[in-house]
Scaffold this motif. Structure first.
Motif, PDB file in Angstrom:
ATOM      1  N   ALA A 114       0.806  -1.219   0.000  1.00  0.00           N
ATOM      2  CA  ALA A 114       0.000   0.000   0.000  1.00  0.00           C
ATOM      3  C   ALA A 114       0.838   1.268   0.000  1.00  0.00           C
ATOM      4  CB  ALA A 114      -0.932   0.001   1.212  1.00  0.00           C
ATOM      5  N   LEU A 115       2.043   1.224   0.567  1.00  0.00           N
ATOM      6  CA  LEU A 115       2.752   2.459   0.878  1.00  0.00           C
ATOM      7  C   LEU A 115       4.060   2.682   0.144  1.00  0.00           C
ATOM      8  CD1 LEU A 115       2.320   2.324   4.764  1.00  0.00           C
ATOM      9  CD2 LEU A 115       0.886   3.572   3.137  1.00  0.00           C
ATOM     10  N   SER A 116       4.781   1.624  -0.187  1.00  0.00           N
ATOM     11  CA  SER A 116       6.186   1.794  -0.561  1.00  0.00           C
ATOM     12  C   SER A 116       6.404   2.590  -1.845  1.00  0.00           C
ATOM     13  CB  SER A 116       6.882   0.433  -0.670  1.00  0.00           C
ATOM     14  OG  SER A 116       6.267  -0.377  -1.652  1.00  0.00           O
ATOM     15  N   SER A 117       5.419   2.673  -2.716  1.00  0.00           N
ATOM     16  CA  SER A 117       5.603   3.424  -3.960  1.00  0.00           C
ATOM     17  C   SER A 117       4.983   4.819  -3.922  1.00  0.00           C
ATOM     18  CB  SER A 117       5.012   2.644  -5.133  1.00  0.00           C
ATOM     19  OG  SER A 117       3.610   2.490  -4.968  1.00  0.00           O
ATOM     20  N   LEU A 118       4.445   5.223  -2.768  1.00  0.00           N
ATOM     21  CA  LEU A 118       3.762   6.516  -2.700  1.00  0.00           C
ATOM     22  C   LEU A 118       4.766   7.675  -2.672  1.00  0.00           C
ATOM     23  CD1 LEU A 118       0.895   5.692  -0.179  1.00  0.00           C
ATOM     24  CD2 LEU A 118       0.774   5.864  -2.680  1.00  0.00           C
ATOM     25  N   PRO A 119       4.458   8.772  -3.360  1.00  0.00           N
ATOM     26  CA  PRO A 119       5.425   9.878  -3.477  1.00  0.00           C
ATOM     27  C   PRO A 119       5.697  10.605  -2.162  1.00  0.00           C
ATOM     28  CG  PRO A 119       3.319  10.473  -4.468  1.00  0.00           C
ATOM     29  CD  PRO A 119       3.248   9.015  -4.173  1.00  0.00           C
ATOM     30  N   GLY A 120       4.786  10.507  -1.192  1.00  0.00           N
ATOM     31  CA  GLY A 120       4.981  11.216   0.063  1.00  0.00           C
ATOM     32  C   GLY A 120       5.758  10.456   1.114  1.00  0.00           C
ATOM     33  N   LEU A 121       6.176   9.237   0.821  1.00  0.00           N
ATOM     34  CA  LEU A 121       6.885   8.417   1.804  1.00  0.00           C
ATOM     35  C   LEU A 121       8.388   8.653   1.690  1.00  0.00           C
ATOM     36  CD1 LEU A 121       6.696   6.166   3.957  1.00  0.00           C
ATOM     37  CD2 LEU A 121       6.973   4.513   2.102  1.00  0.00           C
ATOM     38  N   SER A 122       9.014   9.056   2.804  1.00  0.00           N
ATOM     39  CA  SER A 122      10.451   9.328   2.807  1.00  0.00           C
ATOM     40  C   SER A 122      11.281   8.192   3.384  1.00  0.00           C
ATOM     41  CB  SER A 122      10.739  10.611   3.609  1.00  0.00           C
ATOM     42  OG  SER A 122      10.166  11.727   2.977  1.00  0.00           O
ATOM     43  N   GLY A 123      10.647   7.247   4.067  1.00  0.00           N
ATOM     44  CA  GLY A 123      11.411   6.140   4.633  1.00  0.00           C
ATOM     45  C   GLY A 123      10.515   5.144   5.337  1.00  0.00           C
ATOM     46  N   LEU A 124      11.023   3.937   5.503  1.00  0.00           N
ATOM     47  CA  LEU A 124      10.318   2.888   6.229  1.00  0.00           C
ATOM     48  C   LEU A 124      11.112   2.511   7.469  1.00  0.00           C
ATOM     49  CD1 LEU A 124       9.156   0.388   3.447  1.00  0.00           C
ATOM     50  CD2 LEU A 124       7.694   1.917   4.799  1.00  0.00           C
ATOM     51  N   ARG A 125      10.426   2.397   8.603  1.00  0.00           N
ATOM     52  CA  ARG A 125      11.027   1.923   9.844  1.00  0.00           C
ATOM     53  C   ARG A 125      10.645   0.459  10.010  1.00  0.00           C
ATOM     54  NH1 ARG A 125      14.074   6.253  11.868  1.00  0.00           N
ATOM     55  NH2 ARG A 125      13.696   5.594  14.018  1.00  0.00           N
ATOM     56  N   LEU A 126      11.657  -0.363  10.204  1.00  0.00           N
ATOM     57  CA  LEU A 126      11.447  -1.811  10.283  1.00  0.00           C
ATOM     58  C   LEU A 126      11.529  -2.251  11.742  1.00  0.00           C
ATOM     59  CD1 LEU A 126      13.754  -2.885   7.314  1.00  0.00           C
ATOM     60  CD2 LEU A 126      11.429  -1.915   7.257  1.00  0.00           C
ATOM     61  N   PRO A 127      10.441  -2.757  12.324  1.00  0.00           N
ATOM     62  CA  PRO A 127      10.456  -3.095  13.747  1.00  0.00           C
ATOM     63  C   PRO A 127      11.129  -4.443  14.021  1.00  0.00           C
ATOM     64  CG  PRO A 127       8.319  -3.617  12.829  1.00  0.00           C
ATOM     65  CD  PRO A 127       9.121  -2.974  11.715  1.00  0.00           C
ATOM     66  N   LYS A 128      11.749  -4.519  15.206  1.00  0.00           N
ATOM     67  CA  LYS A 128      12.246  -5.784  15.750  1.00  0.00           C
ATOM     68  C   LYS A 128      13.115  -6.564  14.761  1.00  0.00           C
ATOM     69  CE  LYS A 128       8.272  -6.039  18.844  1.00  0.00           C
ATOM     70  NZ  LYS A 128       7.692  -4.741  18.418  1.00  0.00           N
ATOM     71  N   VAL A 129      14.053  -5.871  14.138  1.00  0.00           N
ATOM     72  CA  VAL A 129      14.968  -6.520  13.207  1.00  0.00           C
ATOM     73  C   VAL A 129      15.958  -7.367  14.003  1.00  0.00           C
ATOM     74  CG1 VAL A 129      16.762  -6.131  11.473  1.00  0.00           C
ATOM     75  CG2 VAL A 129      14.720  -4.672  11.520  1.00  0.00           C
ATOM     76  N   THR A 130      16.124  -8.615  13.594  1.00  0.00           N
ATOM     77  CA  THR A 130      17.039  -9.515  14.315  1.00  0.00           C
ATOM     78  C   THR A 130      18.156 -10.068  13.448  1.00  0.00           C
ATOM     79  OG1 THR A 130      15.603 -11.430  13.878  1.00  0.00           O
ATOM     80  CG2 THR A 130      15.245 -10.230  15.948  1.00  0.00           C
ATOM     81  N   SER A 131      18.108  -9.819  12.129  1.00  0.00           N
ATOM     82  CA  SER A 131      19.144 -10.353  11.253  1.00  0.00           C
ATOM     83  C   SER A 131      19.233  -9.504   9.996  1.00  0.00           C
ATOM     84  CB  SER A 131      18.828 -11.798  10.867  1.00  0.00           C
ATOM     85  OG  SER A 131      17.750 -11.849   9.948  1.00  0.00           O
ATOM     86  N   PRO A 132      20.365  -9.558   9.302  1.00  0.00           N
ATOM     87  CA  PRO A 132      20.479  -8.804   8.045  1.00  0.00           C
ATOM     88  C   PRO A 132      19.468  -9.245   6.998  1.00  0.00           C
ATOM     89  CG  PRO A 132      22.412 -10.200   8.412  1.00  0.00           C
ATOM     90  CD  PRO A 132      21.638 -10.202   9.680  1.00  0.00           C
TER      91      PRO A 132
END
Length: 284
Positions: free
Chosen positions: A87-105
């Motif tokens: 829903a969001l990743s291609s929208l022009p108003g999005l400047s970044g995504l925060r990824l919760p609870k990352v545990t590995s590359p």
């Protein structure tokens, strides 16, 4: 000898979290004075309202807002996170995504490959390290993919995972994340939120401690916290004067030298002085 991390031309000091299912609160956040607004689709939103939060956020981001907006998506690998990305990743108003609870590359790589390009380049990602396993993997996460622009601690979850009862019990993990970001060539991380929105003296003291550990800026959960954070992370008049003295001496006589007051300066000290002056210019 390495030199302090150079600051980018535009760097945030304040990041304001707001729940994605409260569009009226998001609208207020956009004019509250934060450098970045963080719209939360995860912990701040009840599960039954996450669909609404996603739709409201998508509507907001159909046009670029007045300040950069990042979105914290739902738990990685979950159907809700997949829906968020679609829903969001291609929208022009999005400047970044925060990824919760990352545990590995691999968590970062999967999202980087899944997120659509934005503005001709990869969508900037920011990894939140919120578990003991994530802390142990901090450098691997920080260097996982070119799309990753930053890492930070999620201290509430980490505190629960570790069973830490005293704030100083998190200092080792904090330092670990600061070192990992530097080693990976990323900007210094921002501090995690101070949960008591009325304890402004405690916030200021905590920011001073975070600055001493190498953090730069902080996330907030209420607009009243923003000026406290900014003041804490901007250099003091004495620090500016010292930096100006060092920069002038280095310009006049390149190379290592002793100042008249006895201080020894070299390339690392000079670079740190220029970073201080960059922060001072930001306040002007």
């Amino acid at each position: 000898m390495t030199t302090p991390h150079a600051l980018p031309a535009s760097f945030p000091l304040t990041w304001l979290y707001v729940p994605g299912d409260r569009p009226e609160v998001v609208a207020k956040a956009l004019v509250a004075g934060a450098d970045v607004v963080l719209v939360d689709l995860e912990d701040a939103v009840a599960p039954e309202r996450r669909g609404y939060a996603r739709a409201a956020t998508a509507e907001l981001l159909t046009e670029p807002p007045t300040v950069p907006v990042h979105v914290r998506i739902n738990a990685l690998g979950s159907p809700a996170a997949e829906d968020d990305l679609r829903a969001l990743s291609s929208l022009p108003g999005l400047s970044g995504l925060r990824l919760p609870k990352v545990t590995s590359p691999s968590d970062v790589v999967r999202v980087a490959e899944r997120a659509a390009p934005s503005g001709g380049g990869a969508l900037p990602l920011y990894a939140l390290v919120e578990t003991a396993l994530g802390v142990e993997q901090a450098f691997a996460i920080a260097s996982a993919h070119p799309a990753l622009h930053g890492i930070a601690l999620g201290e509430a979850d980490l505190r629960a995972d570790l069973g830490v009862r005293d704030d100083t019990g998190l200092d080792w993990a904090r330092a670990r994340v600061v070192v990992a970001a530097r080693a990976a060539g990323l900007a210094p991380p921002a501090q995690s939120v101070h949960p008591d929105t009325r304890d402004l003296d405690g916030l200021a003291a905590s920011c001073a401690h975070g600055r001493a550990l190498g953090f730069l800026g902080r996330a907030a959960i209420h607009p009243r916290q923003l000026p406290v954070i900014e003041r804490a992370y901007l250099p003091t008049p004495d620090e500016i004067t010292s930096a100006e003295t060092i920069a002038k001496a280095a310009a006049a006589h390149p190379g290592a030298q002793a100042l008249p007051d006895g201080r020894f300066i070299d390339a690392a000290v000079v670079a740190d002085a220029h970073r201080t002056l960059a922060l001072a210019r930001r306040s002007g």
